[in-house]
Design a protein around this motif. Structure first.
Motif, PDB file in Angstrom:
ATOM      1  N   GLN A 290      25.969  82.339  25.668  1.00 41.09           N
ATOM      2  CA  GLN A 290      26.366  82.630  24.287  1.00 41.09           C
ATOM      3  C   GLN A 290      25.994  84.058  23.889  1.00 41.09           C
ATOM      4  O   GLN A 290      26.739  84.728  23.176  1.00 41.09           O
TER       5      GLN A 290
ATOM      6  N   ALA B 114      31.484  78.044  22.551  1.00 43.46           N
ATOM      7  CA  ALA B 114      30.316  78.797  22.085  1.00 43.46           C
ATOM      8  C   ALA B 114      30.635  80.274  21.909  1.00 43.46           C
ATOM      9  O   ALA B 114      29.880  80.996  21.252  1.00 43.46           O
TER      10      ALA B 114
ATOM     11  N   GLU C 139      25.423  72.323  13.505  1.00 40.19           N
ATOM     12  CA  GLU C 139      24.036  72.791  13.558  1.00 40.19           C
ATOM     13  C   GLU C 139      23.969  74.303  13.719  1.00 40.19           C
ATOM     14  O   GLU C 139      23.053  74.950  13.220  1.00 40.19           O
ATOM     15  N   ARG C 140      24.922  74.872  14.438  1.00 40.33           N
ATOM     16  CA  ARG C 140      24.925  76.318  14.694  1.00 40.33           C
ATOM     17  C   ARG C 140      25.693  77.107  13.630  1.00 40.33           C
ATOM     18  O   ARG C 140      25.735  78.325  13.687  1.00 40.33           O
TER      19      ARG C 140
ATOM     20  N   THR D  41      28.928  77.188  13.185  1.00 44.87           N
ATOM     21  CA  THR D  41      30.207  77.698  13.667  1.00 44.87           C
ATOM     22  C   THR D  41      31.332  77.336  12.694  1.00 44.87           C
ATOM     23  O   THR D  41      31.389  76.206  12.199  1.00 44.87           O
TER      24      THR D  41
ATOM     25  N   GLN E 106      27.040  69.804  17.196  1.00 46.82           N
ATOM     26  CA  GLN E 106      26.413  71.046  17.663  1.00 46.82           C
ATOM     27  C   GLN E 106      26.965  72.246  16.904  1.00 46.82           C
ATOM     28  O   GLN E 106      26.214  73.154  16.516  1.00 46.82           O
TER      29      GLN E 106
ATOM     30  N   ARG F 249      16.455  77.130  20.623  1.00 49.80           N
ATOM     31  CA  ARG F 249      16.667  77.190  22.071  1.00 49.80           C
ATOM     32  C   ARG F 249      15.663  78.104  22.753  1.00 49.80           C
ATOM     33  O   ARG F 249      15.220  77.823  23.881  1.00 49.80           O
TER      34      ARG F 249
ATOM     35  N   SER G 238      20.591  79.631  15.716  1.00 55.79           N
ATOM     36  CA  SER G 238      20.360  78.632  16.766  1.00 55.79           C
ATOM     37  C   SER G 238      19.492  79.171  17.898  1.00 55.79           C
ATOM     38  O   SER G 238      19.009  78.409  18.732  1.00 55.79           O
TER      39      SER G 238
ATOM     40  N   THR H 286      29.763  82.371  11.524  1.00 57.91           N
ATOM     41  CA  THR H 286      29.539  81.953  12.907  1.00 57.91           C
ATOM     42  C   THR H 286      28.420  82.754  13.556  1.00 57.91           C
ATOM     43  O   THR H 286      27.588  82.208  14.296  1.00 57.91           O
TER      44      THR H 286
ATOM     45  N   GLY I 176      25.137  81.621  12.252  1.00 63.21           N
ATOM     46  CA  GLY I 176      24.807  80.334  12.855  1.00 63.21           C
ATOM     47  C   GLY I 176      24.331  80.484  14.292  1.00 63.21           C
ATOM     48  O   GLY I 176      23.361  79.833  14.711  1.00 63.21           O
ATOM     49  N   ALA I 177      25.003  81.354  15.055  1.00 63.12           N
ATOM     50  CA  ALA I 177      24.602  81.575  16.447  1.00 63.12           C
ATOM     51  C   ALA I 177      23.209  82.192  16.518  1.00 63.12           C
ATOM     52  O   ALA I 177      22.375  81.782  17.340  1.00 63.12           O
TER      53      ALA I 177
END
Length: 568
Positions: free
Chosen positions: A46, A172, A200-201, A203, A197, A292, A288, A281, A284-285
């Motif tokens: 990503q 992604a 949550e991110r 997107t 997912q 991770r 996230s 987006t 959000g990325a």
């Protein structure tokens, strides 16, 4: 809107994070490592496929990835939007194996290089050729407005695992996910896992509800909208496409696709609207990344702990082996059996010991009288000592290797290392000859010690009376029975052998000199054994070297993730 300055600040922090993620290796097979590896791979993809390219090019066209389940009609939808066959469609599954990216001629420069999806090679030309999962087919179409690109992705539930993985990767990388589902499958579990997912991110998502019976459109649309609200996707627009007969060209009827095309065109022509989607987006990325990165930090620390445990198991085994050698040198073990028999032969007979008086002067007189004028035959005794020492060091060395293998089998990651290197389950093949050389070298050092201590003429004469080799052998004997004080029978030597040996040396060199020489001889032997065992242990260090986690890597990764969070 994201300013250029903010984007550059974030780009610097994200690039540093990417470097740390790349350096975070998880090579050891320990529990839960699969989760860490998948997180690392997804994070790298990503960052490479979307976050870094988007931060570098905020004004690049909006990348809309068309994704969904098998048979949902993704390729047909893309062909219908651009009014041309740019992506293969049909009843055979899977139809889309090579992703197809459609863009306006003015946007060629944004996609012809590896700005986005750098792991996929670029191909152009006919669409009836399967280019494989590692290729990205580029198709130019004037039907799409500048500033908008459509990417037809493989099925998210494809029977081919590589297609599923690629579909997830492409989604992604999207600024906007155009999720295509059908009236019959909109509630399936697999797409909703990905939708959750995406939610949550953060997107940006739009839904295409395809093949809906006209009479059921309102009910199904309403139900889908409620499901989206439950997943935090209430703002996602829904485009319903009724069930209909395809045109002769295999496309959707124009009225059915007109609303979706108009929405995409309006989005492409409105730079502010595109910026809103990009920001949503991208935010959000970036958001996230925290979770991770935390997963990866934990996995990295677990790797380091596992490697440390394996290292310590090897260190402890050879440390214990060295301690056991030292104990064997001083507890009388080496002075029994063959060594005792050779010592008795060396001084004459067993009756000789009965004649030895307790005073130093009498011992000196009797030993000198018994052996005057000839060098004692020390060869057999020396060989017995050499064999005994070699046997002790060999047994402990072999035992240490077996102990490491046993402990590694019990530790996370150790099994595979031993399976890949079966020679690690036993001592080195050349251990015995190396130990024999070690003992011979040590015996030479003992003789040099005797020669150095007997420098004055009086002592030299006494040494000559017994022979250098003979005195050296007696010193070795004393070294294995002298632990800071004379212990005699406590070390298990029958008939006072250790007492007699020490008295002989004291008569020549003096009490303190004998103690010092015995300590030096014992110390040098232990140093040699320590070096030998250290070399043996290096085999295990070498097996771990290829998977060694860099010191502090988990902390550097955590700091890089914190830096990204700070500039968001």
């Amino acid at each position: 809107m994201i300013s250029r300055d903010d984007a550059m600040s974030m780009l610097g922090a994200v690039t540093t994070l990417r470097e740390q993620v790349q350096r975070t290796g998880l090579p050891l097979d320990i529990p839960d490592v699969a989760s860490g590896r998948s997180t690392r791979d997804a994070l790298l993809k990503q960052l490479d496929d979307y976050v870094i390219p988007r931060l570098r090019s905020l004004d690049a066209p909006l990348l809309t990835v068309v994704g969904g389940s098998t048979g949902a009609g993704k390729s047909t939808l893309v062909n219908s939007i651009v009014d041309a066959e740019v992506s293969r469609s049909g009843v055979l599954r899977p139809t889309t194996t090579t992703p197809v990216l459609v863009h306006h001629p003015q946007d060629v420069r944004w996609f012809s290089d590896d700005r986005v999806l750098p792991g996929l090679s670029r191909v152009t030309g006919a669409t009836d050729v399967d280019d494989g999962a590692n290729a990205l087919r580029l198709v130019v179409s004037s039907s799409l407005p500048p500033g908008m690109a459509l990417l037809d992705a493989p099925d998210i539930d494809s029977v081919v695992s590589s297609n599923r993985a690629l579909a997830t990767q492409l989604l992604a990388a999207a600024d906007l996910w155009l999720f295509v589902t059908t009236a019959a499958r909109y509630a399936d579990a697999v797409p909703w896992d990905l939708l959750r997912q995406a939610s949550e991110r953060g997107t940006a998502i739009a839904i295409v509800l395809d093949r809906v019976p006209p009479e059921a459109m309102a009910d199904i649309r309403s139900h889908l909208a409620s499901m989206l609200r439950e997943q935090g996707l209430s703002t996602a627009p829904i485009f319903g496409i009724p069930e209909a007969v395809l045109t002769a060209e295999g496309r959707l009827p124009e009225p059915d696709v007109a609303r979706l095309r108009s929405w995409l065109t309006a989005l492409a022509s409105d730079s502010r609207a595109r910026s809103v989607i990009v920001k949503q987006t991208l935010d959000g990325a970036l958001g996230s990344l925290d979770r991770r990165a935390d997963v990866l930090v934990t996995a990295s620390r677990q790797q380091a702990q596992a490697v440390d445990a394996l290292h310590e198991a090897a260190r402890a085994a050879y440390r214990d082996a060295l301690d056991n050698v030292e104990n064997g040198m001083t507890d009388g073990t080496l002075l029994r059996g063959e060594v005792l028999a050779r010592w008795q032969e060396y001084v004459g007979t067993g009756e000789f010991f009965k004649q030895v008086e307790s005073t130093i002067s009498k011992v000196r007189d009797r030993i000198t009288a018994a052996l005057k004028g000839q060098a004692p035959p020390a060869g057999d005794l020396g060989e017995a000592l050499q064999t005994g020492v070699a046997a002790l060091v060999t047994a402990q060395g072999q035992g240490a290797a077996a102990t490491v293998a046993r402990r590694w089998r019990q530790l996370p990651g150790g099994d595979r290392l031993l399976d890949e290197g079966p020679q690690l389950s036993r001592a080195s093949a050349d251990l015995s000859p190396r130990i024999e050389r070690l003992v011979r070298d040590w015996q030479v050092e003992v003789l040099e010690l005797v020669r150095s201590e007997g420098k004055d003429r009086r002592t030299t004469a006494r040494v000559a009376a017994y022979g250098l080799n003979g005195i050296g052998v007696i010193l070795m004997l004393v070294a294995f029975a002298h632990t800071g004080g004379l212990v005699g029978a406590e070390v298990g030597i029958a008939g006072g052998t250790a007492v007699l040996a020490q008295k002989v040396l004291e008569a020549i060199f003096g009490d303190q000199a004998v103690r010092d020489m015995a300590a030096k001889a014992r110390k040098r032997l232990l140093e040699h054994v320590a070096e030998l065992y250290a070399a043996e242990r290096l085999r295990y260090d070498g097996a771990l070297e290829g998977i060694e986690t860099k010191e502090g890597q988990a902390q550097r990764l955590a700091e890089a993730a914190a830096a990204v969070k700070a500039v968001r």
